[in-house]
Scaffold this active site. Sequence first.
Site, short mmCIF file in Angstrom:
data_model
loop_
_atom_site.label_atom_id
_atom_site.label_comp_id
_atom_site.label_asym_id
_atom_site.label_seq_id
_atom_site.Cartn_x
_atom_site.Cartn_y
_atom_site.Cartn_z
N GLU A 164 0.82 -1.23 0.00
CA GLU A 164 0.00 0.00 0.00
C GLU A 164 0.85 1.27 0.00
OE1 GLU A 164 -2.68 -0.61 3.32
OE2 GLU A 164 -3.50 -2.43 2.45
N ASN A 168 2.17 -4.91 -3.26
CA ASN A 168 0.77 -5.29 -3.05
C ASN A 168 -0.04 -4.03 -2.73
OD1 ASN A 168 -1.24 -7.43 -2.55
ND2 ASN A 168 -1.09 -6.87 -0.38
N ASP A 181 -12.27 -10.19 -1.10
CA ASP A 181 -13.55 -10.35 -0.41
C ASP A 181 -14.53 -9.39 -1.06
OD1 ASP A 181 -12.68 -7.94 0.82
OD2 ASP A 181 -12.31 -8.90 2.75
N GLU A 225 -6.14 -10.67 -1.52
CA GLU A 225 -6.98 -10.44 -0.33
C GLU A 225 -8.46 -10.35 -0.70
OE1 GLU A 225 -5.55 -7.12 2.05
OE2 GLU A 225 -3.46 -7.65 1.71
N HIS A 273 -10.39 -6.04 -2.54
CA HIS A 273 -11.45 -5.82 -1.55
C HIS A 273 -12.59 -5.11 -2.27
CE1 HIS A 273 -9.08 -7.17 1.84
NE2 HIS A 273 -8.09 -6.37 1.50
O1 9MR Z 1 -7.50 -8.15 8.45
C1 9MR Z 1 -6.58 -7.31 9.10
C2 9MR Z 1 -7.17 -6.78 10.39
O2 9MR Z 1 -7.36 -7.85 11.30
C3 9MR Z 1 -6.28 -5.71 10.99
O3 9MR Z 1 -6.90 -5.14 12.11
C4 9MR Z 1 -6.00 -4.66 9.93
C5 9MR Z 1 -5.10 -3.57 10.48
O4 9MR Z 1 -4.97 -2.52 9.60
O5 9MR Z 1 -5.39 -5.25 8.82
C6 9MR Z 1 -6.23 -6.15 8.18
O6 9MR Z 1 -5.63 -6.68 7.02
C7 9MR Z 1 -5.32 -5.72 6.00
C8 9MR Z 1 -4.10 -6.22 5.28
O7 9MR Z 1 -3.05 -6.45 6.19
C9 9MR Z 1 -3.65 -5.23 4.21
N1 9MR Z 1 -4.73 -4.91 3.30
C10 9MR Z 1 -5.99 -4.54 3.91
C11 9MR Z 1 -6.42 -5.58 4.94
C12 9MR Z 1 -7.78 -5.23 5.52
O8 9MR Z 1 -7.71 -4.03 6.23
#
Ligand code: 9MR
Length: 338
Positions: free
Chosen positions: A155, A196, A263, A261, A232
């Site tokens: 990101e 990513n 969903d 990722e 997402h």
């Molecule tokens: O699913 C993850 C969640 O449990 C955490 O609290 C969050 C913190 O920012 O991160 C989520 O996973 C993220 C991933 O690491 C990067 N892309 C976005 C995902 C969803 O927020």
Amino acid sequence: MSVHSRFRRWGTVLAVSAGLVAWQAAPASAAPPLKDITGKYVGSAVPASALANEADFRTTLTREFDSVTPENEMKWASLEPNRGQYNWSAADAIVNYAQQNGKTVRGHTLVWHNQYPGWLNNLSAADLRTAVQNHITTVMTRYKGKIRAWDVVNEVFNEDGSRRDSIFQQKLGANYIADAFRWAKQADPGAKLYINDYNVEWQGAKSNAMYNLVNSLRQQGVPVEGAGFQTHLSTQYGFPGGFQANLQRFADLGVDVAITEADVRVQLPADSAKLAKQADYFDQAWDGCQAVTRCVEFTTWGFTDRHSWVPGTFPGEGAACLFDSNLNPKPAYTRINP
Ligand code: 9MR
């Protein structure tokens, strides 16, 4: 669904549970597992706690998927909350599960503006650079040979394609990305190294910036080997236009591409129309990856609505996964794997 699987039909089964008799879609156990209907890796994000504590979660994960991504356990704040003091246990548990069950691992993630430890904020630029190098080297060396692909940087762009003003960008300058990939290559030459991001699934300012960066890094000999598309999605927006063509243009740069990722969130309460639309989006994403030779992986950000980041982040939205909270396959699963 893949072209191959379109011709397979599994019918319905008579389900008897809790005194109720109902006709329902065949459970996943009657269809072949998702991992067996494609030559690509099929993965899910996994929280170590569910893997350890929920037998039914573990059973479905093991049956359906051949890749796992630690959802939070390999993030910098999880692994190295204090400088030089590593907590490996949760990440180790997921890697050990993978090794024991013939799964591959997607490592997530080494350099990210979120979930990094507070001690980074106090470092000078030179010291931060050393810390990033040490972190990448320590983590990748521990898991050397056990991680198929790493999200090295995550990101790094704003929506308009400019560089995100992260602590790394601010203190180390734009070249922190090239440095990170070079250090990663030294630590584990066998892992595929990815950039990513999210909202890069269509052609626009953000994905153009990622495309240009991958292109220019590769021209400089920087070992960027993959582009990850988080995917997402939400049914309140259209499915990303030109999804497959966008994957293909990255592949044409000579890198692997992966859905990392996926969903598809819906507005709650879910109903059959919303779940049908969700199924259509999942199916388009699946088919887009299947159609691109260098799309090597289709990973979902969790496989069950029992554990999903969505409701906590988007109040009023949820039900974003392929399986419901009771691990029954939803229409999206059946659409991909009829
Ligand atoms: O699913 C993850 C969640 O449990 C955490 O609290 C969050 C913190 O920012 O991160 C989520 O996973 C993220 C991933 O690491 C990067 N892309 C976005 C995902 C969803 O927020």
